[in-house]
Design a protein around this motif. Structure first.
Motif, PDB file in Angstrom:
ATOM      1  N   VAL A   1     -31.960  21.123  38.891  1.00 19.62           N
ATOM      2  CA  VAL A   1     -33.241  20.805  38.269  1.00 19.62           C
ATOM      3  C   VAL A   1     -33.400  21.667  37.022  1.00 19.62           C
ATOM      4  CG1 VAL A   1     -35.749  20.875  38.534  1.00 19.62           C
ATOM      5  CG2 VAL A   1     -34.324  20.181  40.468  1.00 19.62           C
TER       6      VAL A   1
ATOM      7  N   VAL B   1     -41.976  17.794  39.192  1.00 20.44           N
ATOM      8  CA  VAL B   1     -42.095  19.211  39.526  1.00 20.44           C
ATOM      9  C   VAL B   1     -43.479  19.677  39.089  1.00 20.44           C
ATOM     10  CG1 VAL B   1     -41.299  21.519  38.864  1.00 20.44           C
ATOM     11  CG2 VAL B   1     -39.634  19.781  39.466  1.00 20.44           C
TER      12      VAL B   1
ATOM     13  N   ASN C   1     -41.248  18.005  50.042  1.00 20.48           N
ATOM     14  CA  ASN C   1     -41.277  18.942  48.921  1.00 20.48           C
ATOM     15  C   ASN C   1     -40.417  20.168  49.203  1.00 20.48           C
ATOM     16  OD1 ASN C   1     -43.194  17.213  47.846  1.00 20.48           O
ATOM     17  ND2 ASN C   1     -44.929  18.508  48.420  1.00 20.48           N
TER      18      ASN C   1
ATOM     19  N   LEU D   1     -39.384  15.267  46.006  1.00 19.86           N
ATOM     20  CA  LEU D   1     -38.176  14.438  46.084  1.00 19.86           C
ATOM     21  C   LEU D   1     -38.535  12.951  46.203  1.00 19.86           C
ATOM     22  CD1 LEU D   1     -36.117  16.556  48.646  1.00 19.86           C
ATOM     23  CD2 LEU D   1     -36.084  16.718  46.152  1.00 19.86           C
TER      24      LEU D   1
ATOM     25  N   THR E   1     -32.803  12.405  42.067  1.00 16.58           N
ATOM     26  CA  THR E   1     -33.295  12.908  43.352  1.00 16.58           C
ATOM     27  C   THR E   1     -34.729  13.396  43.290  1.00 16.58           C
ATOM     28  OG1 THR E   1     -31.028  13.640  43.832  1.00 16.58           O
ATOM     29  CG2 THR E   1     -32.779  14.511  45.239  1.00 16.58           C
ATOM     30  N   VAL E   2     -35.122  13.970  42.163  1.00 17.04           N
ATOM     31  CA  VAL E   2     -36.431  14.617  42.038  1.00 17.04           C
ATOM     32  C   VAL E   2     -37.401  13.706  41.291  1.00 17.04           C
ATOM     33  CG1 VAL E   2     -37.680  16.599  41.086  1.00 17.04           C
ATOM     34  CG2 VAL E   2     -35.410  16.904  42.116  1.00 17.04           C
TER      35      VAL E   2
ATOM     36  N   HIS F   1     -34.225  11.781  36.705  1.00 17.63           N
ATOM     37  CA  HIS F   1     -33.540  12.520  37.760  1.00 17.63           C
ATOM     38  C   HIS F   1     -33.314  11.606  38.965  1.00 17.63           C
ATOM     39  CE1 HIS F   1     -32.372  15.749  40.409  1.00 17.63           C
ATOM     40  NE2 HIS F   1     -32.532  16.634  39.444  1.00 17.63           N
TER      41      HIS F   1
ATOM     42  N   VAL G   1     -41.149  21.104  44.081  1.00 15.85           N
ATOM     43  CA  VAL G   1     -40.214  20.051  43.697  1.00 15.85           C
ATOM     44  C   VAL G   1     -40.414  18.873  44.639  1.00 15.85           C
ATOM     45  CG1 VAL G   1     -37.791  19.455  43.356  1.00 15.85           C
ATOM     46  CG2 VAL G   1     -38.577  21.797  42.891  1.00 15.85           C
TER      47      VAL G   1
END
Length: 305
Positions: A233, A208, A129, A221, A204-205, A202, A219
């Motif tokens: 983001v 959230v 995170n 991942l 990568t993420v 997204h 955040v």
């Protein structure tokens, strides 16, 4: 002839500061958020042991190193070493994440779309995170997917957030009151909410989460992020994050950090190595064992038998 470009790797020793022309003990301490006495007592090899004589090129010791062990956590270590978590993060920049922030729209005491650019200083692995402190924002606790960009949000009709018994046309509605109650083409009253295109896609993420109590955005991942890699983001306006009631300039930078790892990726060795924590020691502390003036590491505290 043509221009030749070469890449040079530079290794910097941890917990050290190379004195530049014009540096003083006080100015070095200020940069590292320390008291000059902390650095002074860590450097008995100063010429004449004189804090006013710091020659350019001198290698100042900022503190001592501690090898992170399994189940170590930053709050626990900060309490043990009588320092703050903030000081430990500042002395160990690989725990920090550069954060740039922008807001749209910028209206006092109103919800806003929050765009962040996160740039870590170490490799971060999937399922780790990034925590971002945003003390100027408010809004109920929230979690959900985000997108990488949201230049032109689409308007989505959400009927569950607006009906003729409880709402009137043009009344604010939806999460964070980001939508407006309006009639659709069939005459039904719905909450017209702006939604970011690509939300949840997204690369990568994963998601959230906003914690109102700590004013922190977490955040999560689902892919590895390299040191220096920028991750964009966009938290949608529908998340309900609200700008402060008073106008004025909003901060364009925020404080972000990652958890304390037991091992860290060394790009020079291209391997995982034990994490060594730089600790700028308190001036007076009988409970901590370390010999100032040597390249020492903090000894593990022994339990009395």
């Amino acid at each position: 002839g043509g221009r030749v470009v070469r890449c040079v790797r530079v290794m910097v020793h941890k917990c050290r500061h190379v004195v530049e022309d014009g540096d003083t003990m006080q100015s070095v301490a200020y940069v590292h958020r320390a008291d000059w006495l902390q650095i002074y007592y860590s450097n008995p090899n100063l010429p004449g042991y004189n804090p006013h004589h710091v020659a350019p090129g001198h290698n100042l010791r900022l503190g001592v190193t501690y090898k992170v062990r399994q189940n170590d956590h930053l709050p626990q270590l900060a309490e043990r070493f009588l320092v703050t978590e903030e000081n430990l993060r500042h002395a160990n920049p690989e725990l920090l994440v550069n954060v740039e922030a922008s807001y749209d729209p910028v209206v006092a005491d109103s919800t806003s779309q929050i765009s962040l650019v996160l740039t870590p200083r170490r490799r971060i692995y999937a399922k780790e995170n990034i925590t971002v402190h945003l003390p100027h924002l408010s809004g109920s606790s929230w979690s959900g997917p985000v997108s990488e960009a949201c230049v032109a949000p689409t308007v989505t009709a959400v009927y569950a957030h607006c009906n003729e018994k409880t709402h009137a046309p043009e009344e604010r509605c939806g999460p964070g009151h980001a939508g407006v109650c309006r009639y659709d083409a069939d005459g039904g009253l719905a909450c017209m909410e702006p939604r970011c295109e690509g939300t949840g896609a997204h690369g990568t993420v994963r998601a959230v989460a906003w914690d109102l109590g700590g004013r922190r955005l977490t955040v999560v991942l689902h892919a590895t992020v390299e040191a220096g890699q920028a991750v964009r983001v966009v938290v949608p306006r529908a998340a309900g994050l609200t700008l402060p009631p008073r106008g004025g300039a909003l901060p364009e930078r925020a404080v972000g950090w990652v958890k304390l790892p037991e091992r860290i990726y060394d790009p020079f060795l291209q391997a995982l190595v034990p994490m060594e924590l730089c600790v700028v020691m308190p001036v007076c502390d009988d409970a901590l064992t370390c010999l100032y003036g040597s390249d020492c590491s903090l000894a593990e505290r022994k339990t009395a038998q």
